[in-house]
Write a protein that holds these residues in place. Sequence first.
Motif, PDB file in Angstrom:
ATOM      1  N   GLY A  54      -2.489  22.302  43.300  1.00  0.00           N
ATOM      2  CA  GLY A  54      -3.288  21.941  42.127  1.00  0.00           C
ATOM      3  C   GLY A  54      -3.054  22.882  40.964  1.00  0.00           C
ATOM      4  O   GLY A  54      -2.983  22.459  39.803  1.00  0.00           O
ATOM      5  N   ALA A  55      -2.912  24.165  41.257  1.00  0.00           N
ATOM      6  CA  ALA A  55      -2.666  25.153  40.202  1.00  0.00           C
ATOM      7  C   ALA A  55      -1.282  24.972  39.579  1.00  0.00           C
ATOM      8  O   ALA A  55      -1.113  25.136  38.373  1.00  0.00           O
ATOM      9  CB  ALA A  55      -2.825  26.562  40.759  1.00  0.00           C
ATOM     10  N   LEU A  56      -0.285  24.630  40.402  1.00  0.00           N
ATOM     11  CA  LEU A  56       1.043  24.351  39.854  1.00  0.00           C
ATOM     12  C   LEU A  56       1.000  23.168  38.893  1.00  0.00           C
ATOM     13  O   LEU A  56       1.597  23.211  37.804  1.00  0.00           O
ATOM     14  CB  LEU A  56       2.041  24.067  40.975  1.00  0.00           C
ATOM     15  CG  LEU A  56       2.667  25.251  41.669  1.00  0.00           C
ATOM     16  CD1 LEU A  56       3.570  24.771  42.796  1.00  0.00           C
ATOM     17  CD2 LEU A  56       3.443  26.108  40.700  1.00  0.00           C
ATOM     18  N   LEU A  57       0.301  22.122  39.282  1.00  0.00           N
ATOM     19  CA  LEU A  57       0.173  20.955  38.406  1.00  0.00           C
ATOM     20  C   LEU A  57      -0.578  21.301  37.123  1.00  0.00           C
ATOM     21  O   LEU A  57      -0.197  20.867  36.031  1.00  0.00           O
ATOM     22  CB  LEU A  57      -0.532  19.818  39.152  1.00  0.00           C
ATOM     23  CG  LEU A  57       0.232  19.205  40.323  1.00  0.00           C
ATOM     24  CD1 LEU A  57      -0.652  18.219  41.077  1.00  0.00           C
ATOM     25  CD2 LEU A  57       1.505  18.540  39.830  1.00  0.00           C
ATOM     26  N   ALA A  58      -1.636  22.082  37.243  1.00  0.00           N
ATOM     27  CA  ALA A  58      -2.404  22.471  36.063  1.00  0.00           C
ATOM     28  C   ALA A  58      -1.597  23.365  35.127  1.00  0.00           C
ATOM     29  O   ALA A  58      -1.609  23.174  33.908  1.00  0.00           O
ATOM     30  CB  ALA A  58      -3.684  23.190  36.486  1.00  0.00           C
ATOM     31  N   GLY A  59      -0.887  24.335  35.683  1.00  0.00           N
ATOM     32  CA  GLY A  59      -0.052  25.211  34.854  1.00  0.00           C
ATOM     33  C   GLY A  59       1.036  24.445  34.139  1.00  0.00           C
ATOM     34  O   GLY A  59       1.319  24.687  32.961  1.00  0.00           O
ATOM     35  N   THR A  60       1.647  23.491  34.836  1.00  0.00           N
ATOM     36  CA  THR A  60       2.670  22.659  34.206  1.00  0.00           C
ATOM     37  C   THR A  60       2.065  21.807  33.103  1.00  0.00           C
ATOM     38  O   THR A  60       2.648  21.663  32.024  1.00  0.00           O
ATOM     39  CB  THR A  60       3.345  21.757  35.263  1.00  0.00           C
ATOM     40  OG1 THR A  60       3.877  22.592  36.284  1.00  0.00           O
ATOM     41  CG2 THR A  60       4.445  20.923  34.655  1.00  0.00           C
ATOM     42  N   GLY A  61       0.892  21.262  33.353  1.00  0.00           N
ATOM     43  CA  GLY A  61       0.217  20.462  32.333  1.00  0.00           C
ATOM     44  C   GLY A  61      -0.139  21.262  31.092  1.00  0.00           C
ATOM     45  O   GLY A  61       0.023  20.793  29.966  1.00  0.00           O
ATOM     46  N   VAL A  62      -0.607  22.474  31.281  1.00  0.00           N
ATOM     47  CA  VAL A  62      -0.933  23.334  30.134  1.00  0.00           C
ATOM     48  C   VAL A  62       0.331  23.644  29.344  1.00  0.00           C
ATOM     49  O   VAL A  62       0.331  23.605  28.110  1.00  0.00           O
ATOM     50  CB  VAL A  62      -1.624  24.637  30.602  1.00  0.00           C
ATOM     51  CG1 VAL A  62      -1.714  25.657  29.485  1.00  0.00           C
ATOM     52  CG2 VAL A  62      -2.997  24.337  31.158  1.00  0.00           C
ATOM     53  N   TYR A  63       1.417  23.934  30.033  1.00  0.00           N
ATOM     54  CA  TYR A  63       2.667  24.261  29.346  1.00  0.00           C
ATOM     55  C   TYR A  63       3.177  23.067  28.531  1.00  0.00           C
ATOM     56  O   TYR A  63       3.605  23.226  27.398  1.00  0.00           O
ATOM     57  CB  TYR A  63       3.729  24.694  30.360  1.00  0.00           C
ATOM     58  CG  TYR A  63       5.034  25.077  29.714  1.00  0.00           C
ATOM     59  CD1 TYR A  63       5.190  26.329  29.135  1.00  0.00           C
ATOM     60  CD2 TYR A  63       6.095  24.188  29.663  1.00  0.00           C
ATOM     61  CE1 TYR A  63       6.369  26.686  28.527  1.00  0.00           C
ATOM     62  CE2 TYR A  63       7.289  24.536  29.060  1.00  0.00           C
ATOM     63  CZ  TYR A  63       7.412  25.784  28.495  1.00  0.00           C
ATOM     64  OH  TYR A  63       8.594  26.129  27.879  1.00  0.00           O
ATOM     65  N   VAL A  64       3.119  21.891  29.106  1.00  0.00           N
ATOM     66  CA  VAL A  64       3.632  20.696  28.425  1.00  0.00           C
ATOM     67  C   VAL A  64       2.760  20.323  27.236  1.00  0.00           C
ATOM     68  O   VAL A  64       3.267  19.925  26.180  1.00  0.00           O
ATOM     69  CB  VAL A  64       3.733  19.520  29.429  1.00  0.00           C
ATOM     70  CG1 VAL A  64       3.991  18.210  28.729  1.00  0.00           C
ATOM     71  CG2 VAL A  64       4.813  19.808  30.449  1.00  0.00           C
ATOM     72  N   ARG A  65       1.451  20.489  27.351  1.00  0.00           N
ATOM     73  CA  ARG A  65       0.541  20.071  26.287  1.00  0.00           C
ATOM     74  C   ARG A  65       0.451  21.050  25.129  1.00  0.00           C
ATOM     75  O   ARG A  65       0.041  20.656  24.038  1.00  0.00           O
ATOM     76  CB  ARG A  65      -0.840  19.841  26.868  1.00  0.00           C
ATOM     77  CG  ARG A  65      -0.815  18.651  27.837  1.00  0.00           C
ATOM     78  CD  ARG A  65      -2.126  18.071  27.997  1.00  0.00           C
ATOM     79  NE  ARG A  65      -2.680  17.790  26.693  1.00  0.00           N
ATOM     80  CZ  ARG A  65      -3.707  17.014  26.485  1.00  0.00           C
ATOM     81  NH1 ARG A  65      -4.285  16.441  27.479  1.00  0.00           N
ATOM     82  NH2 ARG A  65      -4.186  16.822  25.276  1.00  0.00           N
TER      83      ARG A  65
END
Length: 133
Positions: free
Chosen positions: A105-116
Motif C-alpha cells: 500500500g505504501a509503494l502504491l501511495a508513494g508512486t501516486g504522490v510522485y505522479v500527481r
Amino acid sequence: MSIRSGGLALVAGSAAFLIAGVTVTEFAHQWIEFSLFIGIPAGIVAGVVTSAAVYIGLADNSPAQRQRIASAVAGFGVVFLGGLLLLGGVLSLGVTLALSIAFVGALLAGTGVYVRRPKRRETDSEDETTGIR
C-alpha cells in the motif's frame, strides 16, 4: 521550514528505520546469533539519512524534482506506518501479513504522490532576471 516538513521527515525516517532494521535483522539471523545488534544500527542509519533527505527535499528553495521525490518518500512513510498500525494493532492480522500489506500500500501511495506532483513549479519556469516566463 514548517512543522509539517519536520513531521513528514520524522515519519519517513521511522518507516525507514523499521524496514531496514527488520530486513537486516532477519537477513543476518541465519549467520549471527544476536542479529538485532546489527539490525538496530542499520535501521538508525537508514532512518536518519531518510529523515534528512526528506527534510532537505521539502525545503521551499529546493528544485521541483527534489520536492517530488521527497513528497513521495514522505507519502510512503505515512501510509506504511498508518497501515502497519491499523492492520497490526487494530485489526490484529499478524506481523508478516500486516508488514506485507502496509508495504504494498505504501509503494502504491508513494508512486501516486510522485505522479500527481507537478513536474515544475511556476517559479522554475520564470526568467530570473526579468521575471517573465
